[in-house]
Design a protein around this motif. Structure first.
Motif, short mmCIF file in Angstrom:
data_model
loop_
_atom_site.label_atom_id
_atom_site.label_comp_id
_atom_site.label_asym_id
_atom_site.label_seq_id
_atom_site.Cartn_x
_atom_site.Cartn_y
_atom_site.Cartn_z
N ARG A 46 0.87 -1.18 0.00
CA ARG A 46 0.00 0.00 0.00
C ARG A 46 0.90 1.23 0.00
N ILE A 47 0.82 2.03 -1.04
CA ILE A 47 1.54 3.29 -1.07
C ILE A 47 0.81 4.26 -0.17
N VAL A 48 1.52 4.84 0.77
CA VAL A 48 0.88 5.72 1.76
C VAL A 48 1.19 7.17 1.43
N VAL A 74 3.67 0.34 2.80
CA VAL A 74 3.48 -0.67 3.85
C VAL A 74 3.26 -1.99 3.12
N VAL A 75 4.05 -2.98 3.45
CA VAL A 75 3.94 -4.28 2.80
C VAL A 75 2.96 -5.14 3.59
N TYR A 83 -5.12 6.02 -4.99
CA TYR A 83 -4.96 4.74 -4.30
C TYR A 83 -4.20 4.88 -2.98
N THR A 84 -3.72 6.09 -2.66
CA THR A 84 -3.05 6.29 -1.38
C THR A 84 -4.02 6.73 -0.28
N ASP A 85 -5.27 6.94 -0.62
CA ASP A 85 -6.25 7.42 0.36
C ASP A 85 -6.30 6.48 1.56
N ILE A 86 -6.25 7.04 2.77
CA ILE A 86 -6.14 6.19 3.96
C ILE A 86 -7.44 5.45 4.29
N SER A 87 -8.56 5.93 3.79
CA SER A 87 -9.83 5.26 4.11
C SER A 87 -10.41 4.49 2.92
N SER A 134 -5.44 1.02 7.46
CA SER A 134 -5.45 0.14 8.64
C SER A 134 -6.72 0.45 9.42
N SER A 135 -7.20 -0.54 10.15
CA SER A 135 -8.39 -0.33 10.98
C SER A 135 -8.04 0.32 12.31
#
Length: 234
Positions: free
Chosen positions: A40-42, A111-112, A145-149, A183-184
């Motif tokens: 995930r690209i953050v 994040v892998v 695609y980097t959106d955190i939600s 992440s939740s």
């Protein structure tokens, strides 16, 4: 004294950008060959508007890798020499200039999946993967695609020289159709968004004189081998 902090600083001083130091292993992620990985690209902590860092490097000129001083808007002896060669119009000079010009590498904070405990690391790749990732971002059906939600994980598949027919590995990327949160756990998200390595600080920055000396030795390696004087009085 804090010995962990001392070791950390010592690793940083000794890190030549690509060696086997713990600093390098902790800060970089390399796709395993022959496998599929999900990352995930953050959002980038050092540039909120753009998650990618474009940096130029010289490879094999005196050192395995030297970060170009032009990245920092500083005078760069190797780039200046290559530019002079290119402007000469001479065919041989122009061919040499191509070998000297710095090569672009791109870094993205990721994040892998399955290795979330290792935090955010830097994924390094070249122009082809970069173009694919940029194209995905401007695709209206995919978006940010980097959106955190509501972002998307990305599948990375890497094959080795036996498949590429070259001495190099090759990676391809495919975005996941399903959106998902980074992440939740909100505390984990906050940590990932703020605790990220900065690629500009992870590679040793050589001085102008050091780079000029490396260039001279690369251009005339036989001089040093024969024991000739390699420097003259000013």
């Amino acid at each position: 004294m804090n010995l962990d902090e001392i070791k950390k600083r010592l690793d940083k001083l000794n890190n030549k950008g690509g060696g086997g130091s713990s600093d390098f292993k902790n800060n970089f992620w390399r796709p395993p060959v022959g496998e599929k990985s999900v990352v995930r690209i953050v959002p980038y902590a050092h540039n909120k508007d753009f998650p990618f860092s474009e940096l130029y490097f010289y490879f094999g000129i005196g050192k395995p890798r030297m970060i170009a001083l032009s990245n920092f808007s500083e005078s760069d002896p190797i780039l200046e020499f290559a530019t002079t060669l290119k402007k000469s119009g001479d065919k041989e000079n122009m061919e040499l200039a191509k070998k000297l010009y710095p090569k672009l590498r791109i870094f993205a904070p990721v994040v892998v999946r399955g290795e979330e405990d290792k935090g955010v690391r830097l994924w390094q790749f070249g122009k082809i993967v970069y173009e694919e990732l940029l194209s995905l971002a401007v695709d209206e059906e995919i978006g940010d695609y980097t959106d955190i939600s509501g972002g998307r994980d990305i599948t990375v598949e890497t094959v080795g020289p036996e498949s590429t027919g070259t001495p190099y590995n090759k990676s391809s990327v495919r975005v996941r159709l399903k959106t998902s949160p980074l992440s939740s756990d909100s505390a984990t998200v906050e940590k990932w968004l703020n605790e990220q390595p900065n690629p500009e600080e992870l590679f040793k920055r050589y001085t102008w004189d050091e780079m000029k000396s490396a260039l001279e030795k690369w251009l005339s390696p036989e001089a040093e081998e024969e024991g000739d004087i390699t420097s003259e009085p000013a």
